[in-house]
Design a protein around this motif. Structure first.
Motif, PDB file in Angstrom:
ATOM      1  N   ASP A 268      -5.958  63.808  12.139  1.00 43.07           N
ATOM      2  CA  ASP A 268      -5.679  65.233  12.132  1.00 43.07           C
ATOM      3  C   ASP A 268      -5.974  65.831  13.419  1.00 43.07           C
ATOM      4  O   ASP A 268      -6.730  65.706  14.309  1.00 43.07           O
ATOM      5  CB  ASP A 268      -6.597  66.097  11.313  1.00 43.07           C
ATOM      6  N   ARG A 269      -4.736  66.645  14.016  1.00 44.01           N
ATOM      7  CA  ARG A 269      -4.736  67.032  15.456  1.00 44.01           C
ATOM      8  C   ARG A 269      -6.093  67.952  15.796  1.00 44.01           C
ATOM      9  O   ARG A 269      -6.741  67.795  16.718  1.00 44.01           O
ATOM     10  CB  ARG A 269      -3.484  67.873  15.779  1.00 44.01           C
ATOM     11  N   ALA A 270      -6.454  68.839  14.648  1.00 41.58           N
ATOM     12  CA  ALA A 270      -7.378  69.586  15.217  1.00 41.58           C
ATOM     13  C   ALA A 270      -8.985  68.600  15.338  1.00 41.58           C
ATOM     14  O   ALA A 270      -9.583  68.974  16.407  1.00 41.58           O
ATOM     15  CB  ALA A 270      -7.642  70.581  14.131  1.00 41.58           C
ATOM     16  N   ARG A 273      -8.922  66.993  18.621  1.00 41.29           N
ATOM     17  CA  ARG A 273      -9.162  67.843  19.859  1.00 41.29           C
ATOM     18  C   ARG A 273     -10.741  68.193  19.780  1.00 41.29           C
ATOM     19  O   ARG A 273     -11.197  68.230  20.753  1.00 41.29           O
ATOM     20  CB  ARG A 273      -8.478  69.147  19.368  1.00 41.29           C
ATOM     21  N   GLU A 274     -11.295  68.302  18.498  1.00 44.01           N
ATOM     22  CA  GLU A 274     -12.697  68.412  18.356  1.00 44.01           C
ATOM     23  C   GLU A 274     -13.429  67.221  18.910  1.00 44.01           C
ATOM     24  O   GLU A 274     -14.497  67.315  19.414  1.00 44.01           O
ATOM     25  CB  GLU A 274     -13.183  68.825  16.879  1.00 44.01           C
ATOM     26  N   PHE A 298      -9.099  70.064  31.439  1.00 44.88           N
ATOM     27  CA  PHE A 298      -9.142  68.922  30.298  1.00 44.88           C
ATOM     28  C   PHE A 298      -9.113  69.577  29.000  1.00 44.88           C
ATOM     29  O   PHE A 298      -8.261  69.381  28.043  1.00 44.88           O
ATOM     30  CB  PHE A 298     -10.240  67.961  30.588  1.00 44.88           C
ATOM     31  N   ALA A 299      -9.873  70.606  28.692  1.00 43.73           N
ATOM     32  CA  ALA A 299     -10.071  71.395  27.583  1.00 43.73           C
ATOM     33  C   ALA A 299      -8.721  72.101  27.192  1.00 43.73           C
ATOM     34  O   ALA A 299      -7.934  72.068  26.181  1.00 43.73           O
ATOM     35  CB  ALA A 299     -11.192  72.215  27.272  1.00 43.73           C
ATOM     36  N   LEU A 305      -1.830  69.239  22.098  1.00 42.49           N
ATOM     37  CA  LEU A 305      -1.823  68.465  21.193  1.00 42.49           C
ATOM     38  C   LEU A 305      -0.969  68.335  20.080  1.00 42.49           C
ATOM     39  O   LEU A 305      -0.259  67.552  19.404  1.00 42.49           O
ATOM     40  CB  LEU A 305      -3.177  67.737  20.750  1.00 42.49           C
ATOM     41  N   ASP A 306      -0.950  69.694  19.650  1.00 48.16           N
ATOM     42  CA  ASP A 306       0.255  69.922  18.221  1.00 48.16           C
ATOM     43  C   ASP A 306       1.392  69.934  18.607  1.00 48.16           C
ATOM     44  O   ASP A 306       2.489  70.101  17.756  1.00 48.16           O
ATOM     45  CB  ASP A 306      -0.165  71.450  17.906  1.00 48.16           C
ATOM     46  N   HIS A 307       2.003  69.852  19.916  1.00 49.15           N
ATOM     47  CA  HIS A 307       3.190  69.791  20.196  1.00 49.15           C
ATOM     48  C   HIS A 307       4.042  68.515  20.712  1.00 49.15           C
ATOM     49  O   HIS A 307       5.097  68.378  21.178  1.00 49.15           O
ATOM     50  CB  HIS A 307       3.462  70.785  21.218  1.00 49.15           C
TER      51      HIS A 307
END
Length: 323
Positions: A268-270, A273-274, A298-299, A305-307
């Motif tokens: 999962d992309r989210a 990221r976390e 970096f953040a 990431l979603d793209h």
């Protein structure tokens, strides 16, 4: 040196001599014998092994995929310890401002890291003896990228770049080392990971203190080099090699299309990221305390990431000089 507190000293006693693995670890790996119910890597950290297409391949394929993850950890550790951390230690030892106390701690770290490489080699042989599985040393995409980054700088700038690489790798959290064990994982794997993490926690503290005390005076006109190295090494070190995962899935019997689907549907992309943000909390806070923007950059980068395709993430970065 004023302001330096050794991470090896607790209540006035140097604990390295009684805590470091090189001092206290035996040369015989103990624990229960291998059982077919064991895995070689925590399946929570390998979500693709729970995908229906992978589960249909059977337990041996799942075991081999976990073995691949463990093999990459061992190979990555060997290269990081020798090519990054101990090279950085050699560079730091040449700095005129290093105190005798810090010098002694650097030599302890140098000894630890050399021993960790031996630990990995011994453990690789143990796994083969117990399971018949050889944990091959495969080239690592992320460390090859770090080496290319260092080599891209002028020769006189590379020692500073290597020191920056070590600051990142040594201040990333060691929680993953502990998380990779447990559950149904073969107990000697869990033990080895915990032992490694115990040493690395002290190294983390040292490099954090070194960066606070000495990095500002080393940066000078090289702020751009430091910023770029910090940001890119964070990315290289944390981003999984999804292409290798795809190749491993194909090696276990999936088609390329099926493997692509497993990769895409297992992460999962989210959540990714976390995970990246959580793993990088310590170095990002350190960068901010030094007035550097690499952590924020970096953040911000993670917002993209979603793209992009997960399989393209090896190139998901801004090139030098880009806006």
């Amino acid at each position: 040196m004023t302001g330096y507190e050794s991470p090896f000293v607790v209540d006035g006693v140097d604990r390295w001599y009684s805590k470091a693995m090189v001092r206290v670890r035996g040369n015989v790996l103990s624990g229960p014998g291998w059982q077919d119910s064991y895995t070689l890597y925590n399946r929570v950290l390998t979500p693709y092994t729970q995908h229906p297409l992978v589960e249909r391949l059977g337990p041996d394929a799942i075991l081999q995929l976990g073995a691949g993850r463990l093999a990459d950890y061992l190979a990555k550790t060997e290269i990081v310890e020798i090519e990054i951390v101990n090279r950085a230690v050699e560079g730091i030892l040449k700095l005129p401002a290093i105190s005798e106390e810090m010098r002694a701690d650097l030599l302890k770290i140098y000894t630890d890291e050399g021993y960790h490489v031996l630990m990995m080699a011994e453990f690789r042989r143990h796994i083969q003896d117990e399971t018949g599985i050889w944990l091959a040393r495969r080239p690592t995409r992320e460390l090859a990228s770090i080496a290319e980054l260092v080599e891209s700088f002028p020769p006189e700038k590379r020692p500073l770049a290597v020191i920056c690489c070590a600051i990142v790798t040594e201040t990333l959290i060691t929680a993953t080392l502990r998380q990779a064990g447990g559950d149904t994982v073969y107990p000697p794997v869990t033990r080895m990971l915990a032992e490694h993490a115990a040493d690395e926690a002290r190294h983390h503290a040292f490099f954090h203190r070194f960066a606070e005390l000495h990095l500002p005076s080393l940066i000078g006109s090289d702020a751009a080099l430091v910023e770029e190295t910090f940001r890119r090494v964070l990315w290289y070190f944390l981003c999984p090699d999804f292409r290798r995962l795809r190749d491993d899935l194909v090696g276990q019997g999936l088609t390329v299309g099926q493997a692509d689907r497993v990769v895409d549907e297992s992460f999962d992309r989210a959540d990714l990221r976390e995970q990246f943000l959580a793993a990088s909390v310590a170095p990002r806070r350190l960068f901010a305390s030094l007035g550097l923007e690499a952590g924020d950059a970096f953040a911000e980068q993670l917002n993209g990431l979603d793209h992009v395709s997960l399989l393209s993430l090896t190139t998901f970065e801004r090139s030098r000089g880009a806006a």
